[in-house]
Design a protein around this motif. Structure first.
Motif: not given
Length: 386
Positions: A210-223, A241-246, A256-260
């Motif tokens: 769990g990473f504050s502010g950083n559950a952003m579907l980052d590829p390095f986390t998925a890998r 994603v909503v917090n940052a309007d990213a 999401v599909h790519g992360f999964l």
């Protein structure tokens, strides 16, 4: 017996919950992602929260009745509130039972510009000693849980009795990824973070990503998750994603599909639970970004987005829940081990009194989330049934 130094590397101490130990000038800094990910971190804020050891603990056997742990702490300056975050506590567990809490000492201070314009500033500080005792006599299994919301460099451990390697942990492993609401900086102790509350209730071994502010579907986390051993995996997605309007919906759904897809490359059949955001009224039907606001000296958050932008693909929590539910329903037709949990079952309308800053649960809210997750996910008919 006079206190003696205990090796922190290649010795009897097992540091669990970390995926990398960096040698610094002071000692060893635990990281919750492997070293190869660090060049890919997008911001200093991301680097800071990955280095905050939520769920990281030192585990060993000992006959000692007193323990000294020398550390160098780095706390974070909350620029919006104009104060340094307290840094939480160290927590001692003896033979599975919480035994002692010690306040995190002062050390260095990391000042981060929330806008990312100014470079990070480090205010210098000195090492300190965290003392535990008296411990009960005789041989025992000891865990020292590190504070979840301050960086810790481990310098030295001293014990007044023999120290031996810990017993192996035979429990199945649960890997969890999420936002600040999984990092749990507002919990009252390392054992009070909701993933740890749930893991102790279900008697499983948790790795908290769990990473504050950083559950952003980052590829390095998925890998990273792809390559980890895991008996169960949960992904709590959407709020950052909503917090940052990213992202807009067009980018969010393929991400999401790519992360999964990436996680499934390493875990084709592992039970995988996608968790949507908990209730957060300010962004239920309004897009982000969410911004910190100080009112009467109290830090809160408010949404600055325009609801009219929802028609153009902007994301609110309601939109994200619909998207996640739809994605899981579609994929589970060929992936029967993929499951969905509405985050409002963990924290909903009846819990809003425990959402003091309008975004993060307080300590009581996190404990309740952990208790509910254990009952929902690890039940005999739950997605993580043994």
């Amino acid at each position: 017996m006079a206190p003696a130094d205990v090796p922190l590397l290649d010795g009897p101490v097992d540091i669990r919950g970390a995926l990398d130990l960096e040698r610094t000038k002071a000692g060893l800094r635990p990281w919750r992602l492997p070293s190869w990910t660090r060049p890919q971190f997008p911001t200093p804020f991301c680097e800071n929260v990955v280095a905050q050891p939520s769920g990281v603990r030192m585990v060993f056997g000992t006959e000692a009745t007193a323990l000294d742990l020398d550390v160098l702490i780095t706390k974070t300056m909350d620029v919006a509130a104009g104060e340094v975050r307290p840094g939480g506590v160290f927590e001692l567990v003896v033979d599975g039972t919480p035994a002692q809490r010690v306040a995190t000492p002062d050390g260095k201070v990391l000042v981060l510009d929330p806008a990312g314009v100014k470079p990070p500033e480090i205010q210098p500080g000195e090492p300190a000693t965290v003392r535990f005792g008296p411990l009960p006599p005789g041989h025992k299994q000891v865990e020292i849980w590190l504070p979840q919301n301050a960086q810790v460099e481990l310098i030295a451990l001293r014990a007044d009795g023999p120290v031996s390697p810990p017993e192996p942990d035979p429990r199945p492993r649960w890997v969890h990824h999420g936002s600040s609401i999984s990092h749990c900086g507002e919990a009252d102790s390392p054992l009070g973070t909701w993933p740890v509350v749930a893991s102790r209730a279900a008697d499983v071994n948790v790795l908290n990503l769990g990473f504050s502010g950083n559950a952003m579907l980052d590829p390095f986390t998925a890998r990273t998750i792809r390559d980890l051993p895991a008996d169960w995996i949960s992904l709590k997605l959407g709020i950052n994603v909503v917090n940052a309007d990213a992202m807009r919906l067009r980018a969010f759904e393929p991400a999401v599909h790519g992360f999964l897809d990436t996680v499934r490359e390493g875990h084709p059949d592992t039970p995988l639970l996608v968790i949507s955001p908990i209730l957060c009224p300010m962004v239920e039907d309004r897009p982000g970004p969410t911004l910190p606001v100080v009112e009467d000296g109290v830090l809160r958050f408010d949404a600055a987005g325009d609801p009219a932008q929802l028609a153009a693909g902007a994301l609110s929590l309601s939109v994200i829940r619909d998207a996640l539910r739809r994605i899981v329903a579609q994929r589970s037709a060929t992936d029967p081990n993929l499951h969905y949990l509405d985050g409002r079952e963990l924290f909903g309308e009846s819990d809003l009194a425990d959402l003091p800053d309008a975004l993060h649960p307080n300590a009581a809210g996190y404990r309740r989330m952990g208790e509910r997750f254990a009952k929902l996910a690890f039940a005999d008919n739950g997605p993580f049934a043994r």
